[in-house]
Design a protein around this motif. Structure first.
Motif, PDB file in Angstrom:
ATOM      1  N   GLY A 277      -1.570  10.453   0.290  1.00  0.00           N
ATOM      2  CA  GLY A 277      -2.125   9.455  -0.654  1.00  0.00           C
ATOM      3  C   GLY A 277      -2.630   8.123   0.073  1.00  0.00           C
ATOM      4  O   GLY A 277      -3.433   7.152  -0.579  1.00  0.00           O
ATOM      5  N   LEU A 278      -1.928   7.730   1.238  1.00  0.00           N
ATOM      6  CA  LEU A 278      -2.322   6.570   1.938  1.00  0.00           C
ATOM      7  C   LEU A 278      -3.245   6.792   3.105  1.00  0.00           C
ATOM      8  O   LEU A 278      -2.877   7.291   4.050  1.00  0.00           O
ATOM      9  CB  LEU A 278      -1.078   5.768   2.391  1.00  0.00           C
TER      10      LEU A 278
ATOM     11  N   ALA B 140       1.276   4.177  -2.943  1.00  0.00           N
ATOM     12  CA  ALA B 140       1.184   5.681  -2.486  1.00  0.00           C
ATOM     13  C   ALA B 140       2.240   6.381  -2.975  1.00  0.00           C
ATOM     14  O   ALA B 140       2.368   7.591  -3.620  1.00  0.00           O
ATOM     15  CB  ALA B 140       0.847   5.761  -0.949  1.00  0.00           C
ATOM     16  N   LYS B 141       3.570   5.857  -2.673  1.00  0.00           N
ATOM     17  CA  LYS B 141       4.763   6.462  -3.324  1.00  0.00           C
ATOM     18  C   LYS B 141       4.771   6.659  -4.940  1.00  0.00           C
ATOM     19  O   LYS B 141       5.170   7.530  -5.289  1.00  0.00           O
ATOM     20  CB  LYS B 141       6.167   5.789  -3.032  1.00  0.00           C
TER      21      LYS B 141
ATOM     22  N   TYR C 170     -10.597   6.847  -4.777  1.00  0.00           N
ATOM     23  CA  TYR C 170      -9.275   6.046  -4.730  1.00  0.00           C
ATOM     24  C   TYR C 170      -8.997   5.173  -6.090  1.00  0.00           C
ATOM     25  O   TYR C 170      -9.904   5.013  -6.754  1.00  0.00           O
ATOM     26  CB  TYR C 170      -9.314   5.068  -3.670  1.00  0.00           C
TER      27      TYR C 170
ATOM     28  N   ARG D 272      -0.374   6.945  -6.334  1.00  0.00           N
ATOM     29  CA  ARG D 272      -1.714   6.157  -6.415  1.00  0.00           C
ATOM     30  C   ARG D 272      -2.532   6.642  -5.115  1.00  0.00           C
ATOM     31  O   ARG D 272      -1.952   6.613  -4.043  1.00  0.00           O
ATOM     32  CB  ARG D 272      -1.911   4.722  -6.429  1.00  0.00           C
ATOM     33  N   ARG D 273      -3.609   6.959  -5.244  1.00  0.00           N
ATOM     34  CA  ARG D 273      -4.679   7.100  -3.960  1.00  0.00           C
ATOM     35  C   ARG D 273      -5.028   5.644  -3.362  1.00  0.00           C
ATOM     36  O   ARG D 273      -5.709   4.996  -3.713  1.00  0.00           O
ATOM     37  CB  ARG D 273      -5.745   8.052  -4.421  1.00  0.00           C
ATOM     38  N   VAL D 274      -4.660   5.477  -1.973  1.00  0.00           N
ATOM     39  CA  VAL D 274      -4.991   4.213  -1.528  1.00  0.00           C
ATOM     40  C   VAL D 274      -5.748   4.278  -0.372  1.00  0.00           C
ATOM     41  O   VAL D 274      -5.407   5.111   0.664  1.00  0.00           O
ATOM     42  CB  VAL D 274      -3.516   3.386  -1.527  1.00  0.00           C
TER      43      VAL D 274
ATOM     44  N   ASP E  19      -4.186  10.394   4.714  1.00  0.00           N
ATOM     45  CA  ASP E  19      -2.717  10.554   4.877  1.00  0.00           C
ATOM     46  C   ASP E  19      -2.062  10.341   6.310  1.00  0.00           C
ATOM     47  O   ASP E  19      -1.508  10.812   7.167  1.00  0.00           O
ATOM     48  CB  ASP E  19      -2.142  12.088   4.658  1.00  0.00           C
TER      49      ASP E  19
ATOM     50  N   ALA F   8       0.710  -1.332  -0.086  1.00  0.00           N
ATOM     51  CA  ALA F   8       0.002   0.219  -0.045  1.00  0.00           C
ATOM     52  C   ALA F   8       0.936   1.415   0.155  1.00  0.00           C
ATOM     53  O   ALA F   8       0.685   2.230  -0.754  1.00  0.00           O
ATOM     54  CB  ALA F   8      -0.867   0.037   1.270  1.00  0.00           C
ATOM     55  N   ALA F   9       2.158   1.410   0.860  1.00  0.00           N
ATOM     56  CA  ALA F   9       2.686   2.486   0.871  1.00  0.00           C
ATOM     57  C   ALA F   9       3.621   2.703  -0.328  1.00  0.00           C
ATOM     58  O   ALA F   9       3.590   3.819  -0.840  1.00  0.00           O
ATOM     59  CB  ALA F   9       3.820   2.189   2.083  1.00  0.00           C
TER      60      ALA F   9
END
Length: 297
Positions: free
Chosen positions: A97-98, A28-29, A137, A32-34, A84, A24-25
């Motif tokens: 994004g996470l 996001a890096k 997302y 992407r919106r997670v 976030d 997931a991280a």
């Protein structure tokens, strides 16, 4: 529309939470919106991302955690999302994004004390509320415990894809086999609640070998897992493009240090020169990239 993905294996102890948190991280890096939804009553993903002080405040009352959706005075899922979620020591948001829908230990009451109406199962309530958030997302990930009881059902019913974290051992193969059998039963049970907009029930799309010990020979376990996956795919009990991921994640002490610090491993790497740390960061990033490009039906 968001890709909705459940991570689950009927075998516990495969490193599922470390895999889902760091994938997931990594997503996001990549911009992407997670949204990570924690449905494991052990709350490990929530404790990791919130750190103990923030999670303890939630656990003290249970308010703001996912079980609030099913308890008296029902709230809305949107109110539970922590955007976030990752913070540094000063409270600064450091991974845009996470987002997280957290859980606390009271989620166990969903299995033992929940008395919802038979025509309104918990997984239907969750899916209806999630539908209002999907456009926000790119990925919605569900961390599911090693069973298909009510908490897991919420993630599995909402998901369109399932990925199986595994270790290179016989118990992971057994857990995967049992998972596919239990999935079939749950899909039959929940069929009457699915709508055309939701698409078909989620099937296993991939298996990811995780926490590989240094020096481990994984070729025979990979062959056995691939054979079983081929059998399920031929029987249409797994996705048409279901695959054993070529990317694997190696075991490393840095993962356990990341948990203690409340940070995903991908945020620790710049602070270290340990090659093992760089290796495992690269492993998670490769898994995320393979997930991004996995063909869907």
């Amino acid at each position: 529309m968001a890709r909705k993905i459940a991570f689950i294996n009927y075998k516990g102890g495969v490193g599922k939470t470390s895999l889902i948190v760091n994938v997931a991280a990594s997503l996001a890096k990549l911009g992407r919106r997670v949204l990570l939804c924690d449905f494991d009553t052990q709350s490990n993903a929530s404790i990791w991302l919130l750190k103990l002080d923030r999670w303890n405040a939630l656990n003290a009352t249970g308010a703001g955690a996912v079980y609030s959706l099913f308890s008296p005075g029902h709230c809305h899922l949107r109110d539970l999302v922590i955007p976030d979620v990752v913070e540094n020591k000063t409270g600064e948001k450091i991974l845009p994004g996470l987002a997280l829908v957290p859980t606390t230990f009271n989620l166990v009451d969903l299995e033992s004390e929940y008395t919802g109406a038979p025509d309104r199962p918990a997984y239907l309530i969750f899916q209806e509320q999630l539908a209002a958030l999907e456009a926000d997302y790119d990925f919605i990930l569900f961390d599911c415990p090693p069973n298909i009881l009510r908490a897991s059902q919420c993630g599995i019913f909402a998901a369109n894809e399932i990925y199986v974290p595994a270790n290179p051992d016989a118990l992971s193969l057994i857990g995967f086999t049992l998972l596919v059998e239990k999935l079939g039963r749950f899909h039959q049970l929940s069929a009457g609640f699915r709508t055309a907009r939701m698409g078909p029930p989620a099937q296993v799309e991939g298996i990811i070998f995780n926490a590989i010990k240094t020096g481990s020979d994984i070729e025979v376990p990979r062959l056995r897992m691939q054979l079983r996956l081929n059998q399920f795919r031929a029987a249409k009990r797994a996705g048409r493009h279901a695959a054993l991921f070529t990317s694997v994640v190696r075991d490393a002490m840095i993962v356990r240090r990341a948990v203690a610090l409340g940070l995903p491993v991908v945020l620790l790497a710049p602070e270290h020169t340990d090659p093992a740390a760089d290796n495992v960061v690269n492993d998670y990033q490769r898994v995320a990239a393979e997930l991004l490009h996995h063909p869907l039906a």
